[in-house]
Design a protein around this motif. Structure first.
Motif, PDB file in Angstrom:
ATOM      1  N   ASN A   1     -27.126  22.078 -28.817  1.00  8.92           N
ATOM      2  CA  ASN A   1     -27.954  23.093 -29.457  1.00  8.92           C
ATOM      3  C   ASN A   1     -28.255  22.617 -30.871  1.00  8.92           C
ATOM      4  OD1 ASN A   1     -27.927  25.054 -27.302  1.00  8.92           O
ATOM      5  ND2 ASN A   1     -25.777  25.365 -27.806  1.00  8.92           N
TER       6      ASN A   1
ATOM      7  N   GLY B   1     -23.949  28.247 -33.188  1.00  9.58           N
ATOM      8  CA  GLY B   1     -23.786  29.073 -32.003  1.00  9.58           C
ATOM      9  C   GLY B   1     -23.634  30.532 -32.399  1.00  9.58           C
ATOM     10  N   ASP B   2     -23.950  31.386 -31.438  1.00  7.14           N
ATOM     11  CA  ASP B   2     -23.766  32.818 -31.621  1.00  7.14           C
ATOM     12  C   ASP B   2     -22.952  33.281 -30.430  1.00  7.14           C
ATOM     13  OD1 ASP B   2     -23.956  35.509 -32.042  1.00  7.14           O
ATOM     14  OD2 ASP B   2     -26.125  35.527 -32.345  1.00  7.14           O
ATOM     15  N   PRO B   3     -21.678  33.590 -30.526  1.00  5.75           N
ATOM     16  CA  PRO B   3     -20.914  33.918 -31.728  1.00  5.75           C
ATOM     17  C   PRO B   3     -19.993  32.812 -32.279  1.00  5.75           C
ATOM     18  CG  PRO B   3     -19.772  34.817 -29.826  1.00  5.75           C
ATOM     19  CD  PRO B   3     -20.928  33.995 -29.311  1.00  5.75           C
ATOM     20  N   GLU B   4     -20.310  31.531 -32.091  1.00  4.82           N
ATOM     21  CA  GLU B   4     -19.450  30.496 -32.695  1.00  4.82           C
ATOM     22  C   GLU B   4     -19.448  30.590 -34.227  1.00  4.82           C
ATOM     23  OE1 GLU B   4     -21.311  30.039 -30.106  1.00  4.82           O
ATOM     24  OE2 GLU B   4     -20.054  29.082 -28.607  1.00  4.82           O
TER      25      GLU B   4
ATOM     26  N   ASP C   1     -16.034  29.503 -26.302  1.00  5.35           N
ATOM     27  CA  ASP C   1     -16.876  30.646 -25.953  1.00  5.35           C
ATOM     28  C   ASP C   1     -16.347  31.349 -24.699  1.00  5.35           C
ATOM     29  OD1 ASP C   1     -19.032  32.314 -26.287  1.00  5.35           O
ATOM     30  OD2 ASP C   1     -20.557  30.828 -25.809  1.00  5.35           O
TER      31      ASP C   1
ATOM     32  N   GLY D   1     -25.056  35.658 -23.512  1.00  3.74           N
ATOM     33  CA  GLY D   1     -25.144  34.823 -24.703  1.00  3.74           C
ATOM     34  C   GLY D   1     -23.771  34.464 -25.246  1.00  3.74           C
TER      35      GLY D   1
ATOM     36  N   ARG E   1     -28.572  24.323 -33.693  1.00  6.69           N
ATOM     37  CA  ARG E   1     -28.345  25.485 -34.571  1.00  6.69           C
ATOM     38  C   ARG E   1     -26.893  25.905 -34.450  1.00  6.69           C
ATOM     39  NH1 ARG E   1     -27.153  28.632 -30.444  1.00  6.69           N
ATOM     40  NH2 ARG E   1     -28.153  28.067 -28.496  1.00  6.69           N
TER      41      ARG E   1
ATOM     42  N   PHE F   1     -24.800  21.592 -32.395  1.00  9.28           N
ATOM     43  CA  PHE F   1     -23.727  22.282 -31.685  1.00  9.28           C
ATOM     44  C   PHE F   1     -23.525  21.476 -30.399  1.00  9.28           C
ATOM     45  CE2 PHE F   1     -22.897  26.782 -29.693  1.00  9.28           C
ATOM     46  CZ  PHE F   1     -22.243  26.254 -28.616  1.00  9.28           C
TER      47      PHE F   1
HETATM   48  N1  GLY Z   1     -22.642  30.935 -27.740  1.00 10.66           N
HETATM   49  C1  GLY Z   1     -23.483  29.949 -27.186  1.00 10.66           C
HETATM   50  C2  GLY Z   1     -24.722  29.677 -27.910  1.00 10.66           C
HETATM   51  O1  GLY Z   1     -24.934  30.104 -29.021  1.00 10.66           O
HETATM   52  O2  GLY Z   1     -25.561  28.962 -27.365  1.00 10.66           O
END
Ligand code: GLY
Ligand code: AMP
Length: 427
Positions: free
Chosen positions: A286, A290-293, A213, A227, A288, A270
């Motif tokens: 996490n 990741g965003d943007p993983e 990230d 984020g 869920r 995650f």
């Molecule tokens: N990119 C980090 C997250 O989704 O927590």
């Protein structure tokens, strides 16, 4: 199958895109979705926290599978709400989503089960936290609000005054509400950060490709935490040795620990890891994608995601041969200038059509909507995730930055150095 995806960001666009490739799926709904998701799914104006409306919708439309992308509904118990109605749903129950929902819980779990992480103490009163800080002489030190805080509840403090101000901000002024009822104070670690996403079926874990990230807003890792401003997969720093260590001491032990606690975890874990001089350590969990993983990992996944998700729900993940392509993927976040503090939105976006019929190039929408004239306009801090594959990271990065120029909107802002770390790799 009819599938409902819950969420409306770039991560959910990537999930919907991947689900759309399954020959088993005939119809996709997304709540609430966004203007990009609308090309692949029927967007329904129900918020991710409106559990009653979501379950009623799923029953009415006879949804076969609901996939929850976001952390808030998972931590709030959306999976329990769906299961109570006899609806099939993918994600951890509330008692397992606590792995992300409470940092005090996750730190105590790691301590109890000897999973490597930074040393720490937890506090429920600001006075005790300050008394501890006054005795502590080592800076920087890290303060973490226990609960969900939009990724902003972590403060790295360089001296006692900053730390005291941090305690006040989180615990007394309650900048993130009840998230600050409990505080974790932990040792500052140094090293490279890597992300590993995994599928979990309650018993076993299968990891996806690694990713990295870029959390800070500005080039050179300057500016505020966001984020995530971009991502790449795989990361060369996640070597075979690191993987062996993490599989043995972090990934499966975490799943075993949750099971032993009577909180079997089904869904995505995650693992946020730091590769320290003393070996890999967990920064955070996490519950869920990741965003943007997700936007760099899912384009590289070979399997039908429906098969993998169903195996997680049914506890048969051992029968899945999870496979990733040998190539690389890079995503660059196009944001609104001023993110993450304040920014204008509502500007028309030009150039989206350039991604049509270009295999290996994707534009996942993070914050977009249709305006009254039917134009796609910016609707958030993070607007688009321009994503490209390449035979290796350098090619994927060059392709992603080429595609960044295909898009135009007033106030477009992005980092120029996504994936720069690969130039430092001496493997
Ligand atoms: N990119 C980090 C997250 O989704 O927590
Ligand atoms: P988290 O939400 O726990 O991942 O924290 C957000 C970011 O803060 C991480 O991605 C790291 O960059 C940083 N961070 C968190 N914990 C530590 C730590 N113990 N030492 C150094 N940096 C940390």
């Amino acid at each position: 199958m009819k599938v409902l995806v819950v969420g409306g960001g770039g991560r959910e666009h990537a999930i919907v895109w991947k689900v759309a490739q399954s020959p088993k799926v005939e119809k996709i709904y997304c709540a609430p979705g966004n203007a990009g998701i609308a090309e692949l799914a029927e967007c329904v104006p129900i918020g991710a926290m409106e559990f009653d409306k979501l379950t009623a919708f799923a029953r009415e439309k006879e949804i076969d599978l609901t996939i929850v992308g976001m952390d808030d509904p998972l931590v709030g118990g959306i999976v329990d709400a769906f299961e109570a109605e006899g609806l099939r749903v993918f994600g951890p129950r509330k008692n397992a989503a606590i792995l992300e929902g409470s940092k005090a819980f996750s730190k105590n779990l790691m301590k109890k089960y000897n999973i490597p992480t930074a040393s720490y103490e937890t506090f429920t009163s600001p006075e005790d936290a300050i008394a501890y800080l006054e005795k502590n002489q080592k800076y920087p030190i890290v303060l973490k609000a226990d609960g969900l805080a939009l990724g902003k509840g972590v403060l790295i403090c360089n001296n006692l005054q900053e730390a005291k101000d941090g305690v006040k901000e989180l615990m007394v002024d309650k900048k993130f509400g009840h998230a600050g009822d409990e505080l974790v104070i932990e040792e500052f670690m140094t090293g490279r950060e890597v992300s590993v996403l995994s599928y979990v079926d309650g018993n076993i874990v299968k990891t996806m490709a690694s990713a990295q990230d870029h959390k800070r807003a500005k080039d050179g890792d300057q500016g505020l935490n966001t984020g995530g401003m971009g991502n790449f997969s795989p990361t060369p720093f996640y070597t075979k040795d690191v993987d062996d260590f993490c599989q043995k001491y972090i990934f499966q032990p975490t799943v075993d620990a949750m099971k032993a606690e009577g909180r079997p975890f089904k869904g995505i874990i995650f693992f946020g890891l730091m590769l320290t001089d003393d070996g890999p350590k967990v920064l955070e969990y996490n519950a869920r994608f990741g965003d943007p993983e997700a936007q760099v990992v899912l384009p590289r996944m070979k399997n039908d995601i429906i098969d993998v998700i169903e195996a997680c729900i049914d506890g048969t993940l051992d029968q899945i041969d999870l496979q990733f392509r040998d190539d690389a993927c890079v995503t660059v976040v196009l944001a609104s200038d001023g993110y993450p503090v304040s920014y204008e939105k509502g500007f028309p976006i030009h150039g989206l059509e350039n991604f049509k019929n270009k295999p290996g190039y994707y534009v996942f929408h993070a914050g977009t909507k249709f305006n009254d004239k039917g134009e796609i306009v910016t609707n958030g801090g993070r607007v688009l995730n321009v994503t490209a594959l390449g035979k290796d990271l350098k090619e994927a990065r060059a392709n992603a930055y080429k595609a960044v120029d295909w898009i135009d909107f007033q106030n477009k802002y992005y980092r120029h150095d996504i994936g720069h770390a690969i130039d430092e790799f001496k493997g």
